[in-house]
Design an enzyme around this catalytic site. Structure first.
Site, PDB file in Angstrom:
ATOM      1  N   SER A  24     -62.455 -44.059 -97.321  1.00 49.94           N
ATOM      2  CA  SER A  24     -63.689 -44.425 -98.055  1.00 49.94           C
ATOM      3  C   SER A  24     -63.926 -43.534 -98.883  1.00 49.94           C
ATOM      4  O   SER A  24     -63.359 -43.168 -99.967  1.00 49.94           O
ATOM      5  CB  SER A  24     -64.745 -45.025 -97.300  1.00 49.94           C
ATOM      6  OG  SER A  24     -65.408 -45.936 -97.748  1.00 49.94           O
TER       7      SER A  24
ATOM      8  N   GLY B  85     -68.446 -42.992 -95.561  1.00 47.48           N
ATOM      9  CA  GLY B  85     -69.972 -43.220 -95.282  1.00 47.48           C
ATOM     10  C   GLY B  85     -70.593 -43.549 -96.733  1.00 47.48           C
ATOM     11  O   GLY B  85     -71.847 -43.316 -97.003  1.00 47.48           O
TER      12      GLY B  85
END
Length: 326
Positions: free
Chosen positions: A165, A83
């Protein structure tokens, strides 16, 4: 003329930053998909940091019993969500769906921690929280008031830390901080790390960042926005927490690391950074495995966990765990 604040930054419709410094966060996730919970995996939430009221979500296969199984207890697999350090949560349905699948397919206890988000809490807050989430596991391993829901089935000697991520960035920094054998976590033993499309940056664009598809799921405009909102004010993307090989970063050639699996999608604008990371560490003698999935976007495994590439990746992760469990 209106004096009302104007929107200056927006991230996937769930985070809005205004000119007066105010911030709006939507309670609705940007990935609003059904949760695929068929009851074969049990889960619950636990507070791991009372100071910042941070929670993690624990998952375990419903049919596993250490007393009735001839096998050892289950490995522990951390899944730190992505995110861009700015959005997402353990409660988002895409995160929950992937953790349910990880627990079932890997036959593992999955630990999915939240962390403080930017811009309210800029780096290094998220990385500090990642370490606290792992220290919580150590406390469970040694406490007389341990949570038997976890401790009766978990093997604290077989811990793997993964991140998606931004979570992959956190996992990298944990690997460096904890070092080979994770001695400061005893009796917890980290056996390896899985960096899923790790979120690294730098002031100089890579070839694929400059020439890759403009309609990428994670496009450059959003990448830059995430970094603007998350790095310490006044710093650049060559900050050591962003660029592991930047001019101010710690040299990793002399750091002893546990085995690392690095995964990238072939259409992910960040793939060059993931590949460079793996190549450099491998050239320095680290145990590194790099896997690239042709044609796949950033986060393909969690966005479509039923896809063939996602299924193949699950098998690769399973093999990695089996290979490094002893």
């Amino acid at each position: 003329m209106s004096n009302s604040p104007r929107e200056v930054e927006e991230c996937r419709g769930v985070l809005r930053v205004y000119s007066d410094g105010s911030i709006f966060r939507s309670s609705k996730p940007s990935f609003d998909v059904p949760v695929q919970d068929d009851g074969t995996v049990l889960w619950k939430d636990v507070v791991f940091d009372t100071t910042h009221n941070l929670q993690l979500r624990l998952y375990k296969p419903a049919n596993f019993s250490s007393s009735s199984s001839s096998n050892s207890n289950l490995p522990i697999f951390y899944y730190i969500h992505g995110g861009g350090f700015c959005i997402s949560s353990r409660t988002w349905p895409n995160c929950q769906n992937y953790c349910l699948r990880l627990a079932s397919e890997l036959q593992a206890v999955v630990v999915s921690p939240d962390y403080r988000l930017a811009p309210e809490n800029r780096l290094p807050a998220a990385i500090e929280d990642g370490l606290v989430a792992v220290k919580w596991l150590q406390a469970q391993a040694v406490s007389y008031e341990r949570d038997t829901w976890l401790t009766d089935v978990a093997d604290f000697n077989r811990v793997f830390i993964s991140g998606d991520s931004a979570g992959g960035n956190i996992a990298h920094h944990l690997a460096v901080q904890l070092g080979y054998g994770s001695p400061d976590l005893a009796p917890v033993r980290v056996r390896g790390y899985v960096l899923l499309a790790p979120f690294f940056g730098g002031t100089v664009r890579t070839k694929f960042e400059a020439e890759g598809p403009k309609d990428a799921f994670l496009n450059l405009e959003l990448v830059d926005r995430f970094w603007r909102l998350s790095i310490p004010i006044g710093q650049t993307t060559d900050h050591p927490l962003v660029n592991p090989f930047g001019p101010f970063s710690q040299g990793l050639d002399t750091v002893s690391l546990d085995p690392i699996l690095v995964v990238a999608g072939g259409s992910d604008l960040l793939k060059d950074r993931a590949e460079e990371y793996a190549i450099r560490l491998k050239n320095w003698g680290k145990k590194i495995e790099y896997v690239e999935f042709e044609g796949q976007q950033h986060g393909f495994f969690a966005i479509n966990p039923n896809s063939e590439p996602a299924k193949k990746l699950m098998q690769i992760i399973k093999q990695f765990i089996e290979q490094h469990s002893n």
